[in-house]
Design a protein around this motif. Structure first.
Motif, PDB file in Angstrom:
ATOM      1  N   LEU A  91      -7.109   1.032   7.696  1.00  0.00           N
ATOM      2  CA  LEU A  91      -6.103   0.205   7.038  1.00  0.00           C
ATOM      3  C   LEU A  91      -6.764  -0.939   6.275  1.00  0.00           C
ATOM      4  N   ILE A  92      -7.734  -1.602   6.909  1.00  0.00           N
ATOM      5  CA  ILE A  92      -8.459  -2.696   6.250  1.00  0.00           C
ATOM      6  C   ILE A  92      -9.208  -2.164   5.029  1.00  0.00           C
ATOM      7  N   ARG A  93      -9.912  -1.051   5.187  1.00  0.00           N
ATOM      8  CA  ARG A  93     -10.677  -0.486   4.081  1.00  0.00           C
ATOM      9  C   ARG A  93      -9.755  -0.061   2.931  1.00  0.00           C
ATOM     10  N   THR A  94      -8.605   0.518   3.260  1.00  0.00           N
ATOM     11  CA  THR A  94      -7.648   0.930   2.230  1.00  0.00           C
ATOM     12  C   THR A  94      -7.113  -0.282   1.493  1.00  0.00           C
ATOM     13  N   ARG A  95      -6.788  -1.319   2.237  1.00  0.00           N
ATOM     14  CA  ARG A  95      -6.282  -2.536   1.596  1.00  0.00           C
ATOM     15  C   ARG A  95      -7.318  -3.100   0.623  1.00  0.00           C
ATOM     16  N   VAL A  96      -8.563  -3.208   1.059  1.00  0.00           N
ATOM     17  CA  VAL A  96      -9.611  -3.755   0.195  1.00  0.00           C
ATOM     18  C   VAL A  96      -9.813  -2.866  -1.026  1.00  0.00           C
ATOM     19  N   ARG A  97      -9.843  -1.555  -0.828  1.00  0.00           N
ATOM     20  CA  ARG A  97     -10.027  -0.626  -1.951  1.00  0.00           C
ATOM     21  C   ARG A  97      -8.933  -0.818  -2.997  1.00  0.00           C
ATOM     22  N   GLU A  98      -7.690  -0.919  -2.549  1.00  0.00           N
ATOM     23  CA  GLU A  98      -6.567  -1.074  -3.476  1.00  0.00           C
ATOM     24  C   GLU A  98      -6.604  -2.426  -4.187  1.00  0.00           C
ATOM     25  N   GLU A  99      -6.928  -3.485  -3.468  1.00  0.00           N
ATOM     26  CA  GLU A  99      -6.988  -4.811  -4.091  1.00  0.00           C
ATOM     27  C   GLU A  99      -8.113  -4.891  -5.118  1.00  0.00           C
ATOM     28  N   VAL A 100      -9.255  -4.285  -4.807  1.00  0.00           N
ATOM     29  CA  VAL A 100     -10.370  -4.280  -5.755  1.00  0.00           C
ATOM     30  C   VAL A 100     -10.000  -3.440  -6.984  1.00  0.00           C
ATOM     31  N   ALA A 101      -9.337  -2.318  -6.780  1.00  0.00           N
ATOM     32  CA  ALA A 101      -8.928  -1.480  -7.915  1.00  0.00           C
ATOM     33  C   ALA A 101      -7.982  -2.255  -8.834  1.00  0.00           C
ATOM     34  N   ARG A 102      -7.055  -3.002  -8.259  1.00  0.00           N
ATOM     35  CA  ARG A 102      -6.134  -3.808  -9.074  1.00  0.00           C
ATOM     36  C   ARG A 102      -6.893  -4.882  -9.851  1.00  0.00           C
ATOM     37  N   SER A 103      -7.841  -5.513  -9.171  1.00  0.00           N
ATOM     38  CA  SER A 103      -8.633  -6.557  -9.820  1.00  0.00           C
ATOM     39  C   SER A 103      -9.496  -5.966 -10.938  1.00  0.00           C
ATOM     40  N   LEU A 154       0.864  -1.186   0.000  1.00  0.00           N
ATOM     41  CA  LEU A 154       0.000   0.000   0.000  1.00  0.00           C
ATOM     42  C   LEU A 154       0.895   1.229   0.000  1.00  0.00           C
ATOM     43  N   GLU A 155       0.676   2.104  -0.953  1.00  0.00           N
ATOM     44  CA  GLU A 155       1.491   3.311  -1.078  1.00  0.00           C
ATOM     45  C   GLU A 155       0.692   4.538  -0.663  1.00  0.00           C
ATOM     46  N   GLY A 156       1.394   5.482  -0.056  1.00  0.00           N
ATOM     47  CA  GLY A 156       0.792   6.773   0.260  1.00  0.00           C
ATOM     48  C   GLY A 156      -0.223   6.761   1.381  1.00  0.00           C
ATOM     49  N   ILE A 157      -0.114   5.798   2.304  1.00  0.00           N
ATOM     50  CA  ILE A 157      -1.061   5.803   3.417  1.00  0.00           C
ATOM     51  C   ILE A 157      -0.496   6.638   4.558  1.00  0.00           C
ATOM     52  N   PRO A 158      -1.374   7.185   5.413  1.00  0.00           N
ATOM     53  CA  PRO A 158      -0.878   7.966   6.547  1.00  0.00           C
ATOM     54  C   PRO A 158      -0.121   7.072   7.531  1.00  0.00           C
ATOM     55  N   SER A 159       0.879   7.621   8.178  1.00  0.00           N
ATOM     56  CA  SER A 159       1.621   6.835   9.163  1.00  0.00           C
ATOM     57  C   SER A 159       0.778   6.590  10.411  1.00  0.00           C
ATOM     58  N   GLU A 160      -0.185   7.451  10.663  1.00  0.00           N
ATOM     59  CA  GLU A 160      -1.143   7.230  11.748  1.00  0.00           C
ATOM     60  C   GLU A 160      -2.494   6.958  11.119  1.00  0.00           C
ATOM     61  N   ILE A 161      -2.972   5.727  11.321  1.00  0.00           N
ATOM     62  CA  ILE A 161      -4.198   5.264  10.673  1.00  0.00           C
ATOM     63  C   ILE A 161      -4.867   4.264  11.605  1.00  0.00           C
ATOM     64  N   THR A 162      -6.185   4.237  11.601  1.00  0.00           N
ATOM     65  CA  THR A 162      -6.872   3.231  12.406  1.00  0.00           C
ATOM     66  C   THR A 162      -6.834   1.888  11.685  1.00  0.00           C
ATOM     67  N   LEU A 163      -7.013   0.826  12.443  1.00  0.00           N
ATOM     68  CA  LEU A 163      -7.068  -0.496  11.826  1.00  0.00           C
ATOM     69  C   LEU A 163      -8.219  -0.556  10.832  1.00  0.00           C
ATOM     70  N   GLU A 188      -8.538   1.518  16.863  1.00  0.00           N
ATOM     71  CA  GLU A 188      -7.241   1.797  17.469  1.00  0.00           C
ATOM     72  C   GLU A 188      -6.345   2.500  16.453  1.00  0.00           C
ATOM     73  N   GLU A 189      -5.699   3.557  16.896  1.00  0.00           N
ATOM     74  CA  GLU A 189      -4.781   4.312  16.044  1.00  0.00           C
ATOM     75  C   GLU A 189      -3.442   3.580  15.993  1.00  0.00           C
ATOM     76  N   LEU A 190      -3.001   3.288  14.784  1.00  0.00           N
ATOM     77  CA  LEU A 190      -1.731   2.610  14.573  1.00  0.00           C
ATOM     78  C   LEU A 190      -0.681   3.643  14.190  1.00  0.00           C
ATOM     79  N   ALA A 191       0.521   3.480  14.700  1.00  0.00           N
ATOM     80  CA  ALA A 191       1.643   4.335  14.315  1.00  0.00           C
ATOM     81  C   ALA A 191       2.555   3.490  13.438  1.00  0.00           C
ATOM     82  N   LEU A 192       2.381   3.606  12.135  1.00  0.00           N
ATOM     83  CA  LEU A 192       3.117   2.767  11.184  1.00  0.00           C
ATOM     84  C   LEU A 192       4.357   3.471  10.666  1.00  0.00           C
ATOM     85  N   THR A 193       5.336   2.668  10.310  1.00  0.00           N
ATOM     86  CA  THR A 193       6.504   3.147   9.594  1.00  0.00           C
ATOM     87  C   THR A 193       6.644   2.282   8.339  1.00  0.00           C
TER      88      THR A 193
END
Length: 108
Positions: free
Chosen positions: A34-46, A22-31, A87-92
């Motif tokens: 994150l799940i919704r972004t992942r699904v959106r990107e996978e569906v767009a690819r499909s 996943l590219e361009g996601i915020p470093s602070e994001i809720t789970l 829950e807010e995730l602090a991703l790197t």
């Protein structure tokens, strides 16, 4: 500006499966996001694949959220299980993100 993260799918037995970037996601994001972004990107690819039936990502994301709530899978971020959707995730860019799909036991 967002970060690029890698999500690794793991079976309930520990077998590593697909990897999603996943590219361009915020470093602070809720789970949840994150799940919704992942699904959106996978569906767009499909949907971009030729001769594929187009799918609306939002109902798919809702199903993924429901699956999480019903213990269909759990999420580990840097070896810690995240149990709350909001829950807010602090991703790197180096965060270890794993979606672990649970398998129902036969007869259980």
């Amino acid at each position: 500006m967002g970060i690029t993260v890698q999500i690794i799918d793991v079976s309930g037995t520990g077998r590593v499966g697909a990897t999603t970037v996943l590219e361009g996601i915020p470093s602070e994001i809720t789970l949840r996001d994150l799940i919704r972004t992942r699904v959106r990107e996978e569906v767009a690819r499909s949907n971009a694949a030729p001769e594929q039936r187009r799918v609306d990502w939002e109902p798919q994301a809702d199903r993924a959220i429901e699956a999480f709530e019903c213990n269909g899978f759990f999420v580990l971020v840097d070896d810690r299980q995240v149990t709350e959707l909001d829950e807010e995730l602090a991703l790197t860019a180096n965060s270890d993100i794993r979606f672990v799909r649970l398998v129902q036991l036969a007869g259980g």
